[in-house]
Structure formats: structure tokens, C-alpha cells
Scaffold this active site. Structure first.
Site, PDB file in Angstrom:
ATOM      1  N   PHE A 149      -2.907  11.459  -1.326  1.00  0.00           N
ATOM      2  CA  PHE A 149      -2.746  11.588  -2.780  1.00  0.00           C
ATOM      3  C   PHE A 149      -4.067  11.833  -3.489  1.00  0.00           C
ATOM      4  O   PHE A 149      -4.081  12.351  -4.604  1.00  0.00           O
ATOM      5  CB  PHE A 149      -2.085  10.311  -3.354  1.00  0.00           C
ATOM      6  CG  PHE A 149      -3.055   9.174  -3.572  1.00  0.00           C
ATOM      7  CD1 PHE A 149      -3.798   9.101  -4.749  1.00  0.00           C
ATOM      8  CD2 PHE A 149      -3.250   8.191  -2.605  1.00  0.00           C
ATOM      9  CE1 PHE A 149      -4.708   8.065  -4.952  1.00  0.00           C
ATOM     10  CE2 PHE A 149      -4.148   7.159  -2.797  1.00  0.00           C
ATOM     11  CZ  PHE A 149      -4.890   7.097  -3.972  1.00  0.00           C
ATOM     12  N   LYS A 173       2.664  19.404   3.934  1.00  0.00           N
ATOM     13  CA  LYS A 173       3.431  18.216   3.513  1.00  0.00           C
ATOM     14  C   LYS A 173       2.437  17.383   2.708  1.00  0.00           C
ATOM     15  O   LYS A 173       1.715  16.551   3.234  1.00  0.00           O
ATOM     16  CB  LYS A 173       3.934  17.452   4.740  1.00  0.00           C
ATOM     17  CG  LYS A 173       5.190  16.628   4.525  1.00  0.00           C
ATOM     18  CD  LYS A 173       5.134  15.643   3.390  1.00  0.00           C
ATOM     19  CE  LYS A 173       4.331  14.388   3.690  1.00  0.00           C
ATOM     20  NZ  LYS A 173       4.135  13.523   2.492  1.00  0.00           N
ATOM     21  N   GLU A 176       3.581  12.610  -1.684  1.00  0.00           N
ATOM     22  CA  GLU A 176       4.728  12.598  -2.594  1.00  0.00           C
ATOM     23  C   GLU A 176       4.352  11.992  -3.957  1.00  0.00           C
ATOM     24  O   GLU A 176       5.124  12.064  -4.905  1.00  0.00           O
ATOM     25  CB  GLU A 176       5.911  11.841  -1.959  1.00  0.00           C
ATOM     26  CG  GLU A 176       5.649  10.402  -1.546  1.00  0.00           C
ATOM     27  CD  GLU A 176       4.967  10.246  -0.175  1.00  0.00           C
ATOM     28  OE1 GLU A 176       4.117  11.078   0.180  1.00  0.00           O
ATOM     29  OE2 GLU A 176       5.284   9.257   0.506  1.00  0.00           O
ATOM     30  N   ARG A 177       3.142  11.414  -4.041  1.00  0.00           N
ATOM     31  CA  ARG A 177       2.736  10.815  -5.327  1.00  0.00           C
ATOM     32  C   ARG A 177       2.307  11.860  -6.351  1.00  0.00           C
ATOM     33  O   ARG A 177       2.471  11.669  -7.544  1.00  0.00           O
ATOM     34  CB  ARG A 177       1.554   9.875  -5.112  1.00  0.00           C
ATOM     35  CG  ARG A 177       1.885   8.620  -4.359  1.00  0.00           C
ATOM     36  CD  ARG A 177       0.608   7.789  -4.328  1.00  0.00           C
ATOM     37  NE  ARG A 177       0.612   6.735  -3.357  1.00  0.00           N
ATOM     38  CZ  ARG A 177       1.118   5.529  -3.545  1.00  0.00           C
ATOM     39  NH1 ARG A 177       1.726   5.239  -4.677  1.00  0.00           N
ATOM     40  NH2 ARG A 177       1.029   4.612  -2.616  1.00  0.00           N
ATOM     41  N   SER A 226      -4.706   7.546   5.406  1.00  0.00           N
ATOM     42  CA  SER A 226      -5.223   6.240   5.831  1.00  0.00           C
ATOM     43  C   SER A 226      -5.309   6.179   7.367  1.00  0.00           C
ATOM     44  O   SER A 226      -4.605   6.918   8.071  1.00  0.00           O
ATOM     45  CB  SER A 226      -4.303   5.139   5.301  1.00  0.00           C
ATOM     46  OG  SER A 226      -2.993   5.360   5.790  1.00  0.00           O
ATOM     47  N   CYS A 281     -12.457   9.078  -0.489  1.00  0.00           N
ATOM     48  CA  CYS A 281     -12.824   8.663   0.872  1.00  0.00           C
ATOM     49  C   CYS A 281     -14.340   8.661   1.048  1.00  0.00           C
ATOM     50  O   CYS A 281     -14.856   8.067   1.974  1.00  0.00           O
ATOM     51  CB  CYS A 281     -12.186   9.580   1.893  1.00  0.00           C
ATOM     52  SG  CYS A 281     -12.835  11.237   1.797  1.00  0.00           S
ATOM     53  N   GLU A 390     -11.109  -1.138   3.819  1.00  0.00           N
ATOM     54  CA  GLU A 390     -11.225  -0.158   2.738  1.00  0.00           C
ATOM     55  C   GLU A 390     -10.387  -0.673   1.569  1.00  0.00           C
ATOM     56  O   GLU A 390      -9.181  -0.863   1.704  1.00  0.00           O
ATOM     57  CB  GLU A 390     -10.681   1.193   3.212  1.00  0.00           C
ATOM     58  CG  GLU A 390     -10.742   2.253   2.138  1.00  0.00           C
ATOM     59  CD  GLU A 390     -10.130   3.580   2.587  1.00  0.00           C
ATOM     60  OE1 GLU A 390      -8.987   3.579   3.065  1.00  0.00           O
ATOM     61  OE2 GLU A 390     -10.812   4.611   2.444  1.00  0.00           O
TER      62      GLU A 390
END
Ligand code: NAD
Length: 510
Positions: A149, A173, A176-177, A226, A281, A390
Site C-alpha cells: 500500500f 495485484k 487493496e487499500r 511485509s 520501507c 518494524e
């Protein structure tokens, strides 16, 4: 309410599944759209379209493919504000930061225009009598990208640019957020002349991901997200014989040597730790001042700057950073702050309990959004969860080191190995640290060392699985396979091999 569709075969497509998920506006905490969640059959439909379209795309001469990409770049630039606004409203990062998200993605597509050069093979003539050896790089076929996201334009473009330039068909893909920008990128690819079915987008959750993993058509998966999911995808790709590059989480340190200019460091650190609400990140989440004097002076400068930070609606031009992506993200970060206090770290600035009237908050009523004020911990030690994990939020931790060697050991021994930043005026010390440190990317007097598009990006240890990095020359290696041809032609082509009987021993160079 708006429904965000898939993009398959050169057009928006609803698919057969009726499952949807809310797309939130994190700045207000309200639902702004529904995104469709693909079923296994929906993903297979996208794969079929890609499989049919790919051979013709690959057969185009490379310069014709590059012309499509050039027009795509032009259209993305033309739609920059529209893309950045949609991105801000779904992610929560500021508009200016969202423009940077699109721009850093575009840079990789720009560099992908050099594909004809990257795809050139090697040639060795006369390796034997009448024998030449040459290699060529060919596309893999249908490949997929599964993206997070936090960079909904940049990372899809990092994957799609080189994959398409190399002649593959691509299935994205995205998260979805924040699904609107990936959909728009696919639409613009078609508008740029990209053939139907070459770039497809399927929205979805684990079911859609598993359908990609289970497909025998998909040849490679580029994942970013993640670490647990990166490991899952890497393992599943190994089982099904797919090529995989899977990039995971991070815990990036900044090492501050005693000779560094601390005003410069504090400015850089505040931007790198709290920019985009810490949801990067490559965000710096650990500051390691060397020596007590450095630590005391740095902490005072950080507190001063943190007090002046403005948190606000993503489209507020005065906001330094916006909300986190989701209510659950705020809860997760808060629980880490609680754990840090419990573990005995000193909570210097507490971002948890501040209301919308706090001086850090900017603008109108922000009570519905997923805001969190900046947090600073001091005297953090390596066994605390706020150091090992994290957090992915606006939380900066200070870990003290007595020497450069002790500072160097911290990121080197950390489970994650994405990036490290070093601030110093001592070139020799910086060089030595850069040589010895065990992470994938190093910044020297640069707080967020994301390499330029023609170099590669990738972390080590739990931050990256697979042997090829993102963008730069590695991306073309990842999205192509090498074929090596050894050919023999004598002067008289009709008699390729003068008849001399069969040979049963391994041919060797005389
Ligand atoms: P995430 O792992 O939750 O999701 C990433 C992708 O995986 C999404 O497309 C999601 O739909 C899918 N996914 C989620 N759960 C899944 C499951 N159980 N099975 C299969 N697929 C699943 O990550 P996120 O929250 O979207 O992104 C934040 C994370 O990404 C952070 O850890 C951040 O450090 C990392 N990240 C890493 C890099 C890098 O280059 N190393 C870059 C950006 C973000």
C-alpha cells in the site's frame, strides 16, 4: 458509491466475484469507494488474456515497444495531478509526497526505454572452426507483480516498466487499500497504444495472490510488502518453479558520528523518520548517535523540530505528514509505544494521547482521520520490541553507542538489512562503515538512500529474498531468460559438417 474494477484485456472489468472491500479516506476516516476482490476464476481470466497477448507484444521490434512506453510516460506526466490526488486520498500521504511517489516510479519506466540495449546479447565469433556462440535475452512470458500500500504508483511502475519493456505481459495485484492509481496506470498504458491484455490489474486479497502462485502460466513474481508475506510468496514460488524476488520489511538506522553537523542531521532525521507518517520501507526509525555528547545535543535538536511538525489532511499544503493508512495501523503503532514504555525506554515525545487541538495538528477538525503525532524514544536497547520490530509509523528511537564499531554492529546484527544512513564529515570513516556494514543500501550524508533508477534497489537479510534486485540492470535479468546459441557454418554451407562419423566423447577445445 464508486466501485473500483479490475483491468483485463484492455478495459475495466467487473469479474465474476461479488466480493468487495471498503477503500477508506484515511484523512477523514470515511469510506470513499469499494474495490472488487478477484476470485480464482477472475485471476485466471486475466492470465488467459495476458497469455494470448504476450507473443505479439514480444514479437514487436523493441523500438516499437519503447514508443508505447514513451507515450505512456507522457500520459502519466499529463495526468500527474489527478494521479497524485487520488493517491493522497487513498493512502494519506501529502500531495507533494504523492507526486514524488509517481515520479520515482516514472524514472524506472524512463530508464526502461534503454531495454533494447539491456536485451542485447553477447557474441563470440570463431570459438571453433566455423563456430560462433551468441546469447540473447528473451522475455519470460506472463509475469506478475504483487505490491504494497505504501507506494501505490512507484512500486507498480518499478515492476511494470522493465517487465513490459522486455516483452512480457504483466499482471499487477496491487494493494487493496489504495487501488485507484494502479487501475489508472493500466488505462493509460492502453491509451498509449499498449495492446489489450499486455498490462492487466486484478485487485484482491490472499485468494487472488494464491491464484497467481498456483498458475502454471505465470513465470515470475516480483513482490514487495511485509516480511512474513515475502517469505510465504518466495517459498510458494520455489515450490511451483517460479522465479521470485520478494522484498520485505525494514528497520533502517542512521549512524551519527561525533563530527557530524547536528543541525543538518536533525533536519534530515525528522524528514526521514516522520515523512509519510513513517510508512516508508526506507524510513529511518533508529538514530544511533556515537558518544554521549552527540546523543544529548541531537536529542535537544530533535525535540525542538518535532514540536514544530504539522500533521494534517493529506491535501493540506502546510501539513508535513498526513494520517496513517488505517485505524488498525494507528492501533498497532500505539501498542508498540505502550510496549516501549513497559520495556523501560524513555518516552521523550508521546504521540499517543494528543487530541486534534494539539499544536502538532494542522487545520480543521481531524478527529475522524487516522492521525498520530510524532513520537520519540530515547535509551532504547536492542532487545526491546520497538527496536527489533518494524513499527511502520511516526516513531523514532534513539539507541546510544559508545564507539563507531558499536554503532556499526547494531544494523549489522539486526534481522532486517534494508538501508543505513551515515552522517559524518570524515570520508575515511564513512567509507569504512559502507564497506563493512551488512545491509543492501547505504547513504552517506543522505538520509533516505533509495538508489537512482539505473542502479538497483534491494535489502539484505529479512528485507529481501531472491538474488536479483529491483530496477537497474537486475530488473532486466529478472524479467528475461538467457538463451545461448552455438552455431557451426562452414564456408560451404551445404556441407555443415563434413562427414567424419560419430563422436562419443565430450567435445573440448583443442
Ligand atoms: P503486506 O505484506 O500486508 O501486503 C503486500 C501485498 O501482499 C498486498 O498486495 C497484499 O494484498 C498482499 N497480501 C497481504 N496479506 C497476504 C496474505 N496473507 N497472503 C498473500 N498475499 C497477501 O504489506 P503492506 O502493509 O501493504 O506494505 C507495508 C510493508 O511493505 C512494510 O513491511 C514495508 O516495509 C514493506 N515494503 C518494503 C519495501 C522494500 O522494497 N523492501 C518497499 C515498500 C514497502
Amino acid at each position: 458509491m464508486k466501485t473500483i474494477n479490475h483491468y483485463v484485456g484492455g478495459r475495466e472489468w467487473a469479474g465474476s466475484s461479488t466480493a468487495t472491500q471498503d477503500v477508506m479516506n484515511p484523512s477523514t476516516g470515511t469510506v470513499q469507494a469499494q474495490v472488487r476482490l478477484a476470485s480464482t476464476a477472475d485471476v485466471q481470466e486475466a492470465i488467459n488474456n495476458a497469455r494470448v497477448a504476450q507473443p505479439e507484444w514480444a514479437a514487436l521490434n523493441p523500438q516499437k515497444r519503447m514508443r508505447v512506453l514513451m507515450e505512456w510516460i507522457r500520459l502519466i506526466n499529463e495526468h500527474m495531478d489527478e494521479l497524485a490526488t487520488a493517491l493522497s486520498l487513498e493512502h494519506g500521504k501529502t500531495f507533494a509526497d504523492a507526486q514524488g511517489d509517481v515520479q520515482r516510479g516514472l524514472e524506472v519506466v524512463e530508464v526502461s526505454l534503454g531495454a533494447p540495449h539491456f536485451l542485447k546479447g553477447e557474441f563470440s565469433d570463431s570459438v571453433g572452426t566455423g563456430v560462433d556462440t551468441y546469447s540473447m535475452r528473451q522475455p519470460l512470458g506472463v509475469v506478475a507483480g504483487i505490491t504494497p500500500f505504501n507506494f501505490p504508483a512507484m512500486i507498480p511502475l518499478w515492476k511494470a516498466g522493465p517487465a513490459l519493456a522486455a516483452g512480457n505481459a504483466f499482471i499487477l495485484k496491487p494493494s487493496e487499500r489504495d487501488p485507484s492509481v494502479p487501475l489508472k496506470l493500466a488505462e493509460l498504458f492502453t491509451a498509449a497504444g499498449g495492446p489489450d491484455g499486455v498490462f492487466n490489474v486484478v485487485h484482491g486479497d490472499k485468494q487472488a495472490v494464491d491464484a497467481l502462485l498456483d498458475s502454471e502460466v505465470i513465470q515470475a513474481i516480483g513482490f514487495v510488502g511485509s516480511t512474513p508475506i515475502a517469505q510465504y510468496i518466495y517459498t510458494r514460488c520455489a515450490e511451483t518453479g517460479k522465479r521470485a524476488q520478494c522484498f520485505g520489511g525494514a528497520k533502517n538506522h542512521m549512524l551519527i558520528l561525533p563530527d557530524a553537523n547536528l543541525d543538518e542531521v536533525a533536519d534530515a532525521l525528522v524528514g526521514a523518520a516522520y515523512g509519510s507518517a513513517g510508512e516508508r520501507c526506507m524510513a529511518i526509525s533508529v538514530a544511533v548517535p556515537v558518544g554521549e555528547e552527540t546523543a544529548t545535543a541531537l536529542r535537544a535538536k530533535l525535540v525542538e523540530r518535532i514540536e514544530g511538525l504539522k500533521v494534517g489532511h493529506c491535501l493540506d499544503p502546510d501539513a508535513d505528514y498526513g494520517p496513517l493508512v488505517a485505524a488498525s495501523a494507528v492501533e498497532r503503532v500505539r501498542s508498540y509505544i505502550d510496549a516501549g514504555v513497559e520495556a523501560g525506554a524513555e518516552l521523550v515525545v508521546d504521540g499517543r494521547e494528543r487530541g486534534a487541538t494539539d499544536s502538532n495538528f494542522q487545520g480543521e477538525d481531524l478527529s475522524g482521520g487516522y492521525y498520530l503525532a510524532p513520537t520519540l524514544f530515547d535509551h532504547v536497547t536492542p532487545e526491546m520490541s520497538i527496536y527489533t520490530d518494524e513499527i511502520f509509523g511516526p516513531v523514532l528511537t534513539i539507541v546510544h553507542a559508545e564507539s563507531i564499531d558499536e554503532a556499526l554492529r547494531l544494523p549489522t546484527e539486526h534481522a532486517y538489512g534494508n538501508g543505513v544512513s551515515i552522517f559524518t564529515r570524515n570520508g575515511g570513516a564513512a567509507r569504512d562503515i559502507a564497506q563493512r556494514i551488512q545491509v543492501g543500501m547505504v547513504g552517506i550524508n543522505v538520509p533516505i538512500p533509495v538508489p537512482i533508477a539505473y542502479h538497483t534497489f534491494g535489502g539484505w537479510k529479512a528485507s529481501g529474498f531472491g538474488d536479483l534486485n529491483q530496477h537497474g540492470p537486475d530488473a532486466f535479468r529478472f524479467y528475461t531468460k538467457t538463451k545461448t546459441v552455438t552455431s557451426r557454418w562452414t564456408r560451404d554451407d551445404a556441407a555443415i559438417t563434413p562427414h567424419s562419423g560419430s563422436h562419443f566423447v565430450m567435445p573440448v577445445v583443442d
